[in-house]
Enzyme design. Structure first.
Site, PDB file in Angstrom:
ATOM      1  CB  THR A 101       0.209  -9.653  -0.241  1.00 24.55           C
ATOM      2  OG1 THR A 101       0.300  -9.065   0.653  1.00 24.55           O
ATOM      3  CG2 THR A 101       1.267 -11.169  -0.300  1.00 24.55           C
ATOM      4  CD  GLU A 102      -3.289  -7.290   1.855  1.00 23.44           C
ATOM      5  OE1 GLU A 102      -3.635  -5.792   2.436  1.00 23.44           O
ATOM      6  OE2 GLU A 102      -3.210  -7.978   2.650  1.00 23.44           O
ATOM      7  CG  LEU A 103       0.814  -2.593  -6.601  1.00 19.84           C
ATOM      8  CD1 LEU A 103       1.797  -2.747  -5.524  1.00 19.84           C
ATOM      9  CD2 LEU A 103       1.153  -3.557  -7.508  1.00 19.84           C
ATOM     10  CG  HIS A 156      -2.018  -1.154   1.169  1.00 27.50           C
ATOM     11  ND1 HIS A 156      -2.546  -1.142   0.456  1.00 27.50           N
ATOM     12  CD2 HIS A 156      -1.515  -2.857   2.062  1.00 27.50           C
ATOM     13  CE1 HIS A 156      -3.465  -2.795   0.923  1.00 27.50           C
ATOM     14  NE2 HIS A 156      -2.925  -3.250   2.106  1.00 27.50           N
TER      15      HIS A 156
END
Length: 371
Positions: free
Chosen positions: A261-263, A233
Site C-alpha cells: 500500500t505504500e511502496l 517502505h
C-alpha cells in the site's frame, strides 16, 4: 523484392513496434491483468494545480490514495464538524478518470483532531463514548462515499513491533474491541465496500503474526475484513524476497487479499537496526547519512532498478493473491523519505525522478511483465 528480404524487413518493423510499445506502455496498462497500480497524491495534486503531474498520475495509475487529506484531523477537525472539500475533489479526479479510490484512513492513532479522546471538561472519555465517537466518525465518512469508495483502510498501525497491540489511546480506552467496532461500523454503513487492515513492517515475523491474529479474530466473530495492506517502505537490501514471499503466502492463507500500500525503496543508509515508518522518530543529518545530495550515481540507479525488478517479479508470481500495489508519492521530489527519519536528505525512492521522467527502475518494473 525477394521473399527473404521481405521477411527481414517485416521482422525489423515488428521489433520496432514492440520496442515502441514497451517504451510507451503505462504501469496501469502493463499490469492490467494482474493488480491495480496506485499512487498516493498530495493536496496540490488533489486540487490539480500542476497539469504535468495530473497527466502523469492519470496516464500511469488506476488507483488513488490521499496521502493526508482523508485522515481524521482533516476530515473531522471538530466533534460537530466534518470537512469534505478535499476528499470530494479527490473523488472528482478519480471519477473523471475511472480510478479506484482507497479511503485512507478511518482509525489511526496519529494525525488526529485534539478533541477525540477528551470530554468538554478535558477529562479522558470512557469506552462507551469512544464507541459512540467511532460510530459517528466512520458512519458519516463511509456513508458520504457509499458506493463510490470501494475500499477502506479501516484501522491503521494498531500493532507494536513485537506483534502486540500498540498502547495507543484507542487501545487504552477500548481494548481490541475498538478494532472490531471500527470494522463493524464500516461494514454496516457500506456492506459492499472492501475493508482493510494496514500497517508497516508487516513482513517481520512478529508483526506479521500480529496482523494474522487480527484477521483471524475478526473472522471468528463474523466481522468482515477483506485485505491486509502491507506498507512497503523498504530499502535496497531489506526485507529479503524470501521474507516477502512468506508473508504473502501466510496472509493469503487466511482468506484475505494482500495489498502493498505504500511502496517506496530508500537508497540511503538507515540510522536504525530495523526499518520503521513511525513518523514520530527523528535523527540528525550528516554527510554520511546523506551521500547523494545532488544526484544518484548510475551504479545506484542500477541497484534500485534491480531491486524493483526482483520485487515485481515476485508480485507477478503471486498476482492471484495481490490486488493492488500503491506507490507512496508520484516522483522522487515528493517522497516523504527526503525528510524521514532525517530532515533535509535527498532520497530517490520512486519510479519517476524529480523532473517526472521515468527512471531505470520504471523500465525494469515494466520489463517484468514484458518478459
Amino acid at each position: 523484392m525477394n521473399k527473404f528480404l521481405i521477411l527481414i524487413l517485416s521482422a525489423i518493423v515488428f521489433a520496432g513496434n514492440q520496442s515502441t510499445q514497451a517504451q510507451t506502455n503505462s504501469l496501469k496498462e502493463a499490469f492490467k491483468d494482474k493488480f491495480l497500480m496506485g499512487v498516493a497524491i498530495n493536496r496540490s495534486q488533489i486540487n490539480q494545480a500542476n497539469k504535468e503531474e495530473i497527466d502523469l498520475i492519470t496516464s500511469q495509475f488506476n488507483a488513488l490514495t490521499a496521502e493526508n487529506d482523508m485522515k481524521w484531523m482533516y476530515l473531522h477537525p471538530k466533534q460537530d464538524e466534518f470537512n469534505f472539500e478535499q476528499s470530494d475533489k479527490l473523488m472528482e479526479l478519480a471519477e473523471a478518470n475511472d480510478m479506484f479510490v482507497v479511503g485512507h484512513t478511518l482509525v489511526w492513532h496519529s494525525q488526529l483532531a485534539p478533541w477525540v479522546f477528551k470530554t468538554a471538561e478535558g477529562d479522558t472519555i470512557d469506552n462507551a463514548e469512544l464507541t459512540n465517537r467511532l460510530k459517528n466518525h466512520i458512519s458519516t465518512i463511509v456513508g458520504r462515499y457509499k458506493g463510490k469508495i470501494k475500499g477502506w483502510d479501516v484501522v491503521n498501525e494498531a500493532l507494536a513491533e513485537d506483534g502486540s497491540y500498540r498502547k495507543s489511546p484507542f487501545f487504552k480506552i477500548g481494548g481490541e474491541s475498538f478494532i472490531e467496532n471500527a470494522f463493524r461500523f464500516a461494514h454496516d454503513t457500506d456492506p459492499e465496500a472492501e475493508l482493510y487492515y494496514n500497517d508497516y513492517n508487516l513482513i517481520n515475523a512478529d508483526k506479521r503474526d500480529g496482523a494474522i491474529r487480527i484477521v483471524k479474530n475478526l473472522k471468528s466473530k463474523g466481522i468482515k475484513i477483506d485485505g491486509v495492506g502491507v506498507q512497503a517502505h523498504w530499502s535496497l537490501n531489506e526485507p529479503s524476497i524470501e521474507e516477502i514471499e512468506t508473508a504473502i503466502e501466510m496472509y493469503a492463507a487466511t482468506g484475505v487479499k494482500v495489498m502493498f500500500t505504500e511502496l517506496d525503496i530508500s537508497v540511503l543508509p538507515s540510522p536504525w537496526e530495523k526499518s520503521t515508518a513511525d513518523i514520530s522518530t527523528r535523527f540528525e543529518n550528516s554527510p554520511t547519512m546523506n551521500p547523494y545530495p545532488e544526484s544518484l550515481p548510475d551504479s545506484v540507479q542500477t541497484q534500485l532498478a534491480n531491486r524493483y525488478a526482483e520485487i515485481f517479479e515476485l508480485f507477478n508470481k503471486h498476482s492471484d493473491k495481490i490486488s493492488r500495489v500503491t506507490f507512496w508519492g508520484l516522483h522522487d521530489g515528493l517522497s516523504w523519505k527526503n525528510n524521514f527519519p532525517i530532515r533535509g536528505r535527498t532520497d530517490y525512492t520512486l519510479l519517476f525522478n524529480r523532473e517526472m521522467k521515468p527512471k531505470k527502475a520504471y523500465h525494469a518494473v515494466i520489463q517484468t511483465v514484458e518478459d
